[in-house]
Design a protein around this motif. Structure first.
Motif, PDB file in Angstrom:
ATOM      1  N   ASP A  92       0.855  -1.185   0.000  1.00  0.00           N
ATOM      2  CA  ASP A  92       0.000   0.000   0.000  1.00  0.00           C
ATOM      3  C   ASP A  92       0.891   1.235   0.000  1.00  0.00           C
ATOM      4  N   LEU A  93       0.539   2.199  -0.821  1.00  0.00           N
ATOM      5  CA  LEU A  93       1.286   3.445  -0.837  1.00  0.00           C
ATOM      6  C   LEU A  93       0.955   4.266   0.399  1.00  0.00           C
ATOM      7  N   PRO A  94       1.928   5.030   0.894  1.00  0.00           N
ATOM      8  CA  PRO A  94       1.622   5.943   2.001  1.00  0.00           C
ATOM      9  C   PRO A  94       0.515   6.910   1.586  1.00  0.00           C
ATOM     10  N   SER A  95      -0.357   7.235   2.509  1.00  0.00           N
ATOM     11  CA  SER A  95      -1.492   8.108   2.215  1.00  0.00           C
ATOM     12  C   SER A  95      -1.037   9.537   1.926  1.00  0.00           C
ATOM     13  N   ARG A  96      -1.493  10.057   0.797  1.00  0.00           N
ATOM     14  CA  ARG A  96      -1.184  11.444   0.441  1.00  0.00           C
ATOM     15  C   ARG A  96      -2.041  12.435   1.232  1.00  0.00           C
ATOM     16  N   ASP A  97      -3.016  11.935   1.951  1.00  0.00           N
ATOM     17  CA  ASP A  97      -3.891  12.800   2.749  1.00  0.00           C
ATOM     18  C   ASP A  97      -3.409  12.933   4.189  1.00  0.00           C
ATOM     19  N   SER A  98      -2.324  12.274   4.532  1.00  0.00           N
ATOM     20  CA  SER A  98      -1.859  12.282   5.923  1.00  0.00           C
ATOM     21  C   SER A  98      -1.080  13.564   6.237  1.00  0.00           C
ATOM     22  N   PHE A  99      -0.995  13.841   7.521  1.00  0.00           N
ATOM     23  CA  PHE A  99      -0.207  14.986   7.985  1.00  0.00           C
ATOM     24  C   PHE A  99       1.259  14.784   7.614  1.00  0.00           C
ATOM     25  N   ALA A 100       1.749  13.549   7.737  1.00  0.00           N
ATOM     26  CA  ALA A 100       3.149  13.253   7.418  1.00  0.00           C
ATOM     27  C   ALA A 100       3.454  13.579   5.953  1.00  0.00           C
TER      28      ALA A 100
END
Length: 129
Positions: A92-100
C-alpha cells in the motif's frame, strides 16, 4: 553498504541499511552532507534532513521484517533527488492525505511514491534556492 560514483555533479550515492529506526540517522546525515556538497543553505539542508527522516519513518511500518532499506541520492547542480525504498509484504502506498505527507511535501518540494516489484518507494526532489 555505501557506493558512490565519480566526484562531480551527477553523482549517484546509494546506501543500504537495516530497515530499523536506529539507522534513519545514517540517512539523515548522508542527506545533509550531500546537500552541503552541492551548496544548499543551512535551512535547505535541515528541511531535507527532516524530509528524508520522515520518508524513512513512513516506510518502516511497511518493511518486511529483517529486510534492508535502500536509499539513493542523485546529485545535480542545484537539485538533490532522493529515493527511499523497502521491500514490503503489503504494498500500500503511504497516504497522500496524511499529515506526514503534507509535512514531507512542504519540506522536500516534490514528493512521489510508487510500488514496483514488491518494493514501496518514496521519491523526494529538493531544489536549491
Amino acid at each position: 553498504m555505501v557506493s558512490e560514483s565519480g566526484s562531480s555533479f551527477g553523482d549517484l550515492v546509494e546506501l543500504q541499511v537495516p530497515a530499523s529506526s536506529a539507522y534513519l540517522t545514517v540517512l539523515r546525515t548522508t542527506a545533509a552532507r550531500l546537500a552541503a556538497r552541492i551548496g544548499f543553505t543551512l535551512d535547505e539542508i535541515e528541511d531535507l534532513r527532516i524530509a528524508v527522516d520522515e520518508a524513512g519513518a513512513m516506510l518502516l511500518p511497511l518493511a518486511v521484517q529483517g529486510s534492508n532499506m535502500h536509499c539513493s541520492f542523485q546529485l545535480h547542480t542545484d537539485i538533490l533527488d532522493v529515493v527511499v525504498s523497502v521491500p514490503a509484504a503489503q504494498t500500500d502506498l503511504p497516504s497522500r492525505d496524511s499529515f506526514a505527507w503534507t509535512v514531507l511535501s512542504a519540506l522536500a518540494g516534490e514528493v512521489h511514491s510508487r510500488v514496483e516489484d514488491g518494493r514501496v518507494s518514496i521519491m523526494l526532489r529538493k531544489k536549491r534556492g
